[in-house]
Each structure stands twice: as structure tokens, then as C-alpha cells.
Design an enzyme around this catalytic site. Structure first.
Site, PDB file in Angstrom:
ATOM      1  CG  HIS A 523      -1.943  -1.075   1.233  1.00  0.00           C
ATOM      2  ND1 HIS A 523      -2.634  -1.434   2.381  1.00  0.00           N
ATOM      3  CD2 HIS A 523      -2.419  -1.867   0.239  1.00  0.00           C
ATOM      4  CE1 HIS A 523      -3.470  -2.417   2.096  1.00  0.00           C
ATOM      5  NE2 HIS A 523      -3.358  -2.693   0.813  1.00  0.00           N
ATOM      6  N   PRO A 524       1.803   1.443  -0.915  1.00  0.00           N
ATOM      7  CG  PRO A 524       3.163   1.347  -2.827  1.00  0.00           C
ATOM      8  CD  PRO A 524       2.238   0.517  -1.977  1.00  0.00           C
TER       9      PRO A 524
END
Length: 584
Positions: A523-524
Site C-alpha cells: 500500500h505505498p
């Protein structure tokens, strides 16, 4: 219809045998197991490509479009679909990877089989000082649908306070009340959430067809351990335990390529090119006028009369900005890129959800370890039932590491399988996993160029656990996971620890285990931050500062991580950006 046996079907593919298809209409995929397979779109019951060329061939050098979108991922497919609704405009969507026509995309439980293939960017971080110097593997979708075609399909928006914090930080128009209509526009939600959820949108948000029995026992164990049962975590308050809602239709993945792009491909004003790696945004006299890209070994240039929109995600969008000379001037010169706009925030503010897994063996024999048995395969092929419909992360629980906190800072994701090394290590036997996720880390990292060569991956430094508070919260979380494993009705079915190999007895031991085994939850965000401060890359209308005609619309613009998962807000950002472009 009932298939009459192996023959050429109306879609021009070979049917795998006589049977009733799950939709009552068409044959289904068999090639995941049987080599002579049909090629229908299992997720929709539509003909997968009847009358529609998913890729219309190479665009001519110098072609002119109104909008050029870079990246056919969670947000990019939405943008292409919405902008091409106006038949008077021409839209080009560029995607670096191939199409999504792969059975492992469609079959939910098979997503980890796509890792480290041509449909994965297959990134790795730089060595992480606070994770024993390890380089962490970062899978990112490289195909139509992007990471919505490779993810675990969990629809977890976060809470209103996440979006209200964006607005309070200067992002006018991005409060929860502002973005809620766009979430509702996206969703065709099966679970009732009242005014918070949508019905009739393009993306199905469904209950799991066949959650594993162990998952149901995990939910009960959480309740017995003091967690409250949450009827709908997407209805404003996510605290508590719940079965995950998934982006599936009748037991098959529903990506943005399926929900948005494929229906739009019938429009003559939309062109999609796969295997097209964007190398530079063309900027002339302060305005983005086009994109150069590499396809088939040739560099091509297309022009954009109105706007270029970057939707490559939190790694690729900042990389392309930097390659285009938009970023910190001194750093650009150091790698041989001539600066066009000195914009220091590009690539900064990288934030990601770090997950610390607690994995145990189990006496159960019905975990996902046995999902690929012939019995389960046939259940899926004939009825789209059974463990192959699993999204793997079948349940989640949100909670606080400290009761004085205003909102949850930790999440459990439960998988009825030993999920080791992103599914790349074969499990030693039946087992269960609780992933402990830090929702709003204080640590920040960055994306920088390794080279001016666009085919060279950028340097990814998430800077995990740089702030001591992050590790402290995770230690609380893994201890709570062990508590849940020790609570009935799970406790009597839990065996020996698998990872870590033995459970530490103190916080220092757990900290050491986290440093040894923690991995990304994929989840960057934040590397082209939206805002009005000096570090912002885009303004609240997603326009890149200092360059006219250029926007970024993907998870990279998120100022901070949401207390949920990032696919939902990424799609929302695509919808919000399209509305801004169309309506001004």
C-alpha cells in the site's frame, strides 16, 4: 445454454466440455488446469473480446489526442472510461504491461501466482536499516487493471477522519463529505451501509462466496477476545472484526479493467496501448504537451491537446516526473536529467503499510493449502464455489494499540493458510496467518532515480520503522494476535508456531521477530503529495505545480495513508480527477 461438448463456440474458442456454465449462458475458463481451454471472461459472463480489440495496435508517431493517460491501473482505467464518455474527445491510455487476459487474474485465490511474472513490476526496496538490512519485495500490477488485477480484492475504504485530515491539511474538496459521493458512485455494494455505501455502480463490492470455516472461527475468537463485531466497516466506523468485502462478481475478480475499461473499449474515441513504457512527459514553455514512450523497441511521441494525466501509482508516477525533469533539481542533475521544474517534493513522503505476520500450524485440514485439489478445482469451474473463490485475506479486525488514541492504528488481516513470503514459499502443511498491520506509520521514505534510463527501476526506500513509535505499536499488535490464537474457538485447533519459529516471551524478542520477518502490505502512497505547502507536488485539483496541463491521479497524491486499504481510495481518486477534468 447447455454446452454440447468440445466444439468451437460463438466466441471463437474451444469449449472444455458438456456442462451448464455458472451464468447459465457461456462456457467458462478451463485453461488454469486443462491445457486446451476456453477463453471466456469468467468474471462477467460476457464474451471477453467479442467485437472489441483490447489493444488497437500501435499509435502513429505524432498522433494527437485530447487526453493522454499514463498507467491503466486502479485510477487510470477509471479516468479512461469517464473521459471517453464524451464522444467529442479522443483519449489515449498507455500501459507498460500486457493485457489482463490471464486465468490467474480471474481466479481470486491464484493472485500470488502472478507475482514475479511479466504482469508484475517485481520491485525491491533498498536495504532497510531497521529490518536487518533486508531488501523487501514489492509486487505491483503491470497489466490492464494494474494492482487491482493482482491484489487481494479487499474493499476497505478507511474512516471519515482519514479524509477529513486531508482537508484540514489544505486539500480543499477532499473531506469525507466531499469524497463520499464518489465512493458511492463506484460501488455496487451487496452489504447494506445506508447512506455510506453505493448501489448500481460499476464495481461490485460483494460478500465472499465461501469463506473458510477457520475464518469464521477467527471472527468468533476475536469477539471472545474482546473485539466488537462490526456489521460494515465501510459505513463510517471500521473498529472491530468483520469478514472482508471483496471486489468480485460471482466468485471471480472484478478489477477496474473489468468494471470500467472493458465496457468503455467499445467507444471509437478511446485507444489503449499495452506494452507501452512511458519515458518522459514532454514539457514545452511550461506546459505538458505530450508523452514519449517505448514500444517494441521504438521511441514514439504522442501529443495531448488538453492534458496529460499520470496514473502509474506511487512508484511509477514520481519516477516519470523525475525522468521528465520535474523534481529536486540537484538530484536530477546528479543522474544526468536536465531539470525543467525544481519541485523538491517529488518522490518524498513515501508511506506504506508494514505487516508483521504471526503464522501457526493447525489441526484443520480444510485450509487453503488444499485449494488446488481436483475437487475444489471442479467446484470452481462448474459453480464458481469453493476455496478458489477466496481472496486469501478473508477477515480483518481494526483496533487500537493504546486506548487513548482517537482511532484505530492497527489491523489484523486473517488468512486461512500459512502465507509465507508473499505466497512464494510453499507452506509446510496446514496453517493460519494473522497479519498485523500498522495503519498510519510515522516513518517516511522516498523514491529516487537510480538512472536516467527509464527502463531501470527507481530506488525505493520506505524507511520502515525509522520512528520508534512504529515498532512499539506493532509489538502490541503481534502480542494481541497471539492472544486471539489462544482464544476459543481457535485455540483448540492451533498448533506450533511457524513464523516466528517460536513465540518470544518479551517485547524485545517480538521486536527482533518483526525486524526479521515484516513485509509490505502493498500500500505505498504519498510520493506526489497533494496539498498547498512547500512539499506538495500537486494542488487540490491534482495539477502538478509549475507545469500546466499535467495532473497526477493515483495513490501517490494521498498526503497520508488511510486507516484501511488503498485500492478503494485510489479508485475514488480516479473518479474525483475525472470529474474535475470534465467539469472544471
Amino acid at each position: 445454454m447447455v454446452c454440447a461438448g468440445a466444439r468451437m463456440c460463438p466466441d471463437g474458442v474451444v469449449c472444455a466440455g458438456a456442462r451448464m456454465c455458472p451464468d447459465g449462458l457461456r462456457p467458462v475458463y478451463m485453461s488454469w488446469w486443462f491445457p486446451r481451454a476456453g477463453a471466456h471472461n469468467l468474471a462477467s459472463g460476457r464474451r471477453a473480446a467479442a467485437g472489441v480489440r483490447i489493444v488497437r495496435g500501435a499509435t502513429e508517431e505524432g498522433s494527437v489526442y485530447d487526453y493522454v493517460i499514463v498507467g491503466a491501473g486502479s485510477a487510470g482505467c477509471v479516468l479512461a472510461a469517464r473521459l471517453s464518455e464524451d464522444p467529442t474527445v479522443k483519449v489515449l491510455l498507455l500501459e507498460a504491461g500486457p493485457t489482463d487476459r490471464k486465468q490467474e487474474v480471474t481466479i481470486p485465490a491464484a493472485f500470488s501466482k502472478l507475482f514475479k511474472t511479466e504482469r508484475d513490476w517485481d520491485y525491491a526496496t533498498v536495504p532497510q536499516e531497521n529490518l536487518n538490512g533486508r531488501r523487501l519485495y514489492w509486487p505491483r500490477g503491470k497489466m490492464l487493471g494494474g494492482s487491482s488485477s493482482i491484489n487481494a480484492m479487499m474493499w476497505v475504504r478507511g474512516i471519515p477522519a482519514d479524509y477529513d485530515a486531508w482537508a484540514e491539511a489544505g486539500c480543499d474538496g477532499w473531506s469525507y463529505d466531499d469524497v463520499l459521493p464518489f465512493f458511492r458512485k463506484i460501488e455496487d455494494a451487496e452489504r447494506d451501509g445506508g447512506e455510506h455505501t453505493g448501489r448500481g455502480g460499476p464495481l461490485p463490492v460483494c460478500e465472499q462466496r465461501d469463506p473458510n470455516p477457520a475464518t469464521l472461527r477467527f471472527v468468533e475468537a476475536c469477539v471472545n477476545a474482546g473485539f466488537r463485531r462490526n456489521a460494515n466497516p465501510n459505513a463510517g466506523d471500521n473498529e472491530g472484526v468483520s469478514l472482508a468485502q471483496v471486489t468480485q462478481r460471482r466468485g471471480a475478480r472484478a478489477s477496474t479493467a473489468w468494471a470500467y475499461l472493458r465496457p468503455a473499449m467499445k467507444r471509437p474515441n478511446l485507444t489503449v496501448e499495452t506494452q507501452a513504457l512511458a519515458t518522459r512527459v514532454v514539457v514545452e514553455r511550461g506546459r505538458a504537451t505530450g508523452v514519449t514512450y517505448l514500444r517494441g523497441g521504438e521511441i514514439r511521441t504522442v501529443r495531448a491537446e488538453r492534458e496529460v494525466v499520470l496514473a502509474g501509482g506511487a512508484v511509477n508516477s514520481p519516477q516519470l516526473l523525475l525522468l521528465s525533469g520535474i523534481g529536486p533539481a540537484d538530484e536530477l542533475r546528479a543522474v544526468g536529467v536536465e531539470p525543467v521544474v525544481d519541485l523538491p517534493g517529488v518522490g518524498r513522503n513515501l508511506s506504506d503499510h508494514l505487516a508483521a505476520g504471526v503464522v501457526v500450524s493447525t489441526s484443520r485440514t480444510d485450509t487453503l493449502v488444499s485449494a488446488e485439489s481436483l475437487r475444489h478445482l471442479l467446484a470452481y469451474l462448474f459453480f464458481r464455489r469453493g476455496p478458489l473463490t477466496s481472496n486469501v485475506g478473508e477477515a480483518h479486525a481494526f483496533f487500537r494499540s493504546d486506548e487513548s488514541l482517537p482511532a484505530c492504528d492497527l489491523e489484523f488481516v486473517f488468512a486461512p493458510v500459512p502465507f509465507l513470503d508473499h505466497g512464494q514459499t510453499d507452506p509446510p502443511g496446514h496453517g493460519l496467518t494473522i497479519g498485523v498491520i500498522l495503519l498510519q506509520p510515522k516513518s517516511r521514505g522516498r523514491i529516487t532515480l537510480a538512472s536516467a534510463d527509464p527502463t531501470v527501476p527507481p530506488l525505493i526506500d520506505p524507511n520502515y520503522l525509522a520512528e520508534p513509535e512504529d515498532l512499539q505499536a506493532l509489538v502490541v499488535g503481534v502480542r494481541r494476535a497471539v492472544e486471539v490464537f489462544g482464544t476459543e474457538p481457535l485455540a483448540s485447533e492451533v498448533g506450533e508456531p511457524l513464523r516466528p519459529e517460536s513465540f518470544p516471551t518479551d517485547d524485545a524478542g517480538w521486536a527482533q521477530a518483526i525486524r526479521a520477518y515484516a513485509e509490505t502490505l502493498y500500500h505505498p502512497v504519498g510520493t506526489a503529495k497533494m496539498g498547498t505547502d512547500d512539499d506538495a507536488v500537486v494542488d487540490p485539483e491534482l495539477k502538478v505545480r509549475g507545469v500546466e496541463g499535467l495532473r497526477v491521479a493515483d495513490a501517490s497524491v494521498m498526503p497520508t495513508l488511510n486507516r484501511g486499504h488503498t485500492n478503494a481510495p485510489a479508485i475514488m481518486i480516479g473518479e474525483r480527477a475525472a470529474a474535475m477534468i470534465v467539469h472544471g
